[in-house]
Motif scaffolding. Structure first.
Motif, PDB file in Angstrom:
ATOM      1  N   VAL A 125       0.852  -1.179   0.000  1.00 23.20           N
ATOM      2  CA  VAL A 125       0.000   0.000   0.000  1.00 23.20           C
ATOM      3  C   VAL A 125       0.887   1.228   0.000  1.00 23.20           C
ATOM      4  CG1 VAL A 125      -1.754   1.264   1.290  1.00 23.20           C
ATOM      5  CG2 VAL A 125      -1.817  -1.226   1.247  1.00 23.20           C
ATOM      6  N   HIS A 126       0.682   2.057  -0.991  1.00 24.53           N
ATOM      7  CA  HIS A 126       1.429   3.302  -1.098  1.00 24.53           C
ATOM      8  C   HIS A 126       0.801   4.344  -0.177  1.00 24.53           C
ATOM      9  CE1 HIS A 126       3.078   6.968  -2.858  1.00 24.53           C
ATOM     10  NE2 HIS A 126       4.050   6.189  -3.294  1.00 24.53           N
ATOM     11  N   PRO A 127       1.604   5.245   0.381  1.00 22.82           N
ATOM     12  CA  PRO A 127       1.036   6.270   1.274  1.00 22.82           C
ATOM     13  C   PRO A 127      -0.090   7.090   0.636  1.00 22.82           C
ATOM     14  CG  PRO A 127       3.404   6.264   1.486  1.00 22.82           C
ATOM     15  CD  PRO A 127       3.063   5.309   0.363  1.00 22.82           C
ATOM     16  N   LEU A 128      -0.049   7.288  -0.673  1.00 23.64           N
ATOM     17  CA  LEU A 128      -1.149   8.030  -1.325  1.00 23.64           C
ATOM     18  C   LEU A 128      -2.480   7.304  -1.148  1.00 23.64           C
ATOM     19  CD1 LEU A 128       0.254   9.396  -4.713  1.00 23.64           C
ATOM     20  CD2 LEU A 128      -0.524  10.711  -2.752  1.00 23.64           C
ATOM     21  N   ASP A 129      -2.444   5.977  -1.160  1.00 22.44           N
ATOM     22  CA  ASP A 129      -3.678   5.213  -0.983  1.00 22.44           C
ATOM     23  C   ASP A 129      -4.286   5.459   0.390  1.00 22.44           C
ATOM     24  OD1 ASP A 129      -3.547   4.033  -3.514  1.00 22.44           O
ATOM     25  OD2 ASP A 129      -2.231   2.433  -2.780  1.00 22.44           O
ATOM     26  N   LYS A 130      -3.433   5.713   1.375  1.00 21.46           N
ATOM     27  CA  LYS A 130      -3.930   5.981   2.728  1.00 21.46           C
ATOM     28  C   LYS A 130      -4.641   7.326   2.812  1.00 21.46           C
ATOM     29  CE  LYS A 130      -0.224   3.303   4.821  1.00 21.46           C
ATOM     30  NZ  LYS A 130       0.980   3.350   5.660  1.00 21.46           N
ATOM     31  N   LEU A 131      -4.329   8.230   1.883  1.00 21.43           N
ATOM     32  CA  LEU A 131      -4.948   9.562   1.897  1.00 21.43           C
ATOM     33  C   LEU A 131      -6.335   9.564   1.253  1.00 21.43           C
ATOM     34  CD1 LEU A 131      -1.950  11.909   1.033  1.00 21.43           C
ATOM     35  CD2 LEU A 131      -2.859  11.280   3.272  1.00 21.43           C
ATOM     36  N   ILE A 132      -6.683   8.506   0.562  1.00 23.70           N
ATOM     37  CA  ILE A 132      -7.996   8.434  -0.079  1.00 23.70           C
ATOM     38  C   ILE A 132      -8.970   7.858   0.939  1.00 23.70           C
ATOM     39  CG2 ILE A 132      -9.314   7.461  -1.988  1.00 23.70           C
ATOM     40  CD1 ILE A 132      -6.634   7.393  -3.546  1.00 23.70           C
ATOM     41  N   THR A 133      -9.786   8.745   1.469  1.00 25.27           N
ATOM     42  CA  THR A 133     -10.679   8.357   2.570  1.00 25.27           C
ATOM     43  C   THR A 133     -12.102   8.071   2.111  1.00 25.27           C
ATOM     44  OG1 THR A 133     -11.118  10.704   2.999  1.00 25.27           O
ATOM     45  CG2 THR A 133      -9.328   9.661   4.245  1.00 25.27           C
ATOM     46  N   ASP A 134     -12.360   8.220   0.817  1.00 25.19           N
ATOM     47  CA  ASP A 134     -13.712   8.016   0.289  1.00 25.19           C
ATOM     48  C   ASP A 134     -13.900   6.535  -0.079  1.00 25.19           C
ATOM     49  OD1 ASP A 134     -16.161   8.086  -0.952  1.00 25.19           O
ATOM     50  OD2 ASP A 134     -15.642   9.684  -2.359  1.00 25.19           O
ATOM     51  N   ASP A 135     -14.592   5.788   0.778  1.00 27.01           N
ATOM     52  CA  ASP A 135     -14.795   4.351   0.547  1.00 27.01           C
ATOM     53  C   ASP A 135     -15.705   4.059  -0.634  1.00 27.01           C
ATOM     54  OD1 ASP A 135     -13.130   3.652   2.615  1.00 27.01           O
ATOM     55  OD2 ASP A 135     -14.749   3.537   4.093  1.00 27.01           O
ATOM     56  N   SER A 136     -16.486   5.036  -1.080  1.00 27.48           N
ATOM     57  CA  SER A 136     -17.376   4.805  -2.223  1.00 27.48           C
ATOM     58  C   SER A 136     -16.590   4.589  -3.509  1.00 27.48           C
ATOM     59  CB  SER A 136     -18.344   5.983  -2.396  1.00 27.48           C
ATOM     60  OG  SER A 136     -17.652   7.146  -2.813  1.00 27.48           O
ATOM     61  N   LEU A 137     -15.324   4.965  -3.528  1.00 25.96           N
ATOM     62  CA  LEU A 137     -14.510   4.787  -4.727  1.00 25.96           C
ATOM     63  C   LEU A 137     -14.293   3.309  -5.056  1.00 25.96           C
ATOM     64  CD1 LEU A 137     -11.910   7.643  -4.245  1.00 25.96           C
ATOM     65  CD2 LEU A 137     -13.881   7.587  -5.767  1.00 25.96           C
ATOM     66  N   TRP A 138     -14.254   2.449  -4.045  1.00 26.41           N
ATOM     67  CA  TRP A 138     -14.108   1.017  -4.292  1.00 26.41           C
ATOM     68  C   TRP A 138     -15.288   0.489  -5.104  1.00 26.41           C
ATOM     69  CZ3 TRP A 138      -9.621  -1.252  -3.540  1.00 26.41           C
ATOM     70  CH2 TRP A 138      -8.738  -0.709  -2.614  1.00 26.41           C
ATOM     71  N   LEU A 139     -16.467   0.941  -4.760  1.00 22.41           N
ATOM     72  CA  LEU A 139     -17.669   0.529  -5.490  1.00 22.41           C
ATOM     73  C   LEU A 139     -17.618   1.043  -6.924  1.00 22.41           C
ATOM     74  CD1 LEU A 139     -20.503  -0.740  -5.575  1.00 22.41           C
ATOM     75  CD2 LEU A 139     -21.393   1.470  -4.788  1.00 22.41           C
ATOM     76  N   LEU A 140     -17.250   2.313  -7.091  1.00 28.40           N
ATOM     77  CA  LEU A 140     -17.169   2.884  -8.446  1.00 28.40           C
ATOM     78  C   LEU A 140     -16.102   2.176  -9.281  1.00 28.40           C
ATOM     79  CD1 LEU A 140     -17.500   6.700  -7.671  1.00 28.40           C
ATOM     80  CD2 LEU A 140     -19.230   5.202  -8.688  1.00 28.40           C
TER      81      LEU A 140
END
Length: 167
Positions: free
Chosen positions: A10-25
């Motif tokens: 997991v790259h640190p940038l991935d930790k900054l993405i806090t919107d869980d709805s993106l997984w669904l999209l």
């Protein structure tokens, strides 16, 4: 998402993405009609970018996610960066770093050897041109390097003799 690879790093940038709805999209991209794929991917990347930019305002959170590194040297920085790279790329970088270190060691050894040889040569020349030596050395100093001194030895022969005597 950005930075995930086959080894699940997991790259640190991935930790900054806090919107869980993106997984669904992201999971929907494979199922929408072709004309809508581009728009859906653009929406996902836009939301990821906005999430990252919003997180950059919180310095403590940024530090907790691994964006506040202070390596002591370049080698530490490269080693830390390799933690986020795919295995093949990471091992290539590490091998290149080892080769550079080995070449630097070899170069420093060659410079030390050359410096020592240069010091020996300088010392030998200073002995040759020392005016307190015999009359032959005085004559050699005053004559050109191809003429003979009083004992029949040229400047070149004198230098060779001194170099041979110090071996």
């Amino acid at each position: 998402m950005f930075g995930l690879n086959a080894m699940n790093k997991v790259h640190p940038l991935d930790k900054l993405i806090t919107d869980d709805s993106l997984w669904l999209l992201e999971s929907m991209v494979a199922f929408v009609d072709y004309p809508f794929k581009r728009m859906l991917v653009m929406l996902i990347k836009y939301k990821e970018l906005m999430s990252i930019l919003n997180c950059l305002d919180d310095r403590n959170y940024i530090s907790d996610c691994g964006f506040d590194c202070h390596p002591k040297c370049t080698e530490d920085m490269i080693n830390d960066m390799c933690k986020f790279m795919p295995g093949d790329f990471s091992s290539t970088i590490k091998n290149m770093n080892k080769m550079m270190n080995m070449m630097n060691t070899m170069n420093s050894m060659n410079m030390t050897t050359a410096a020592n040889e240069g010091d020996n040569f300088t010392n030998n020349l200073s002995h040759l041109f020392n005016t307190n030596n015999s009359d032959a050395s005085k004559n050699t100093l005053n004559e050109s390097n191809t003429t003979d001194s009083s004992d029949g030895e040229s400047l070149y022969d004198s230098i060779i003799n001194i170099l041979d005597n110090n071996k």
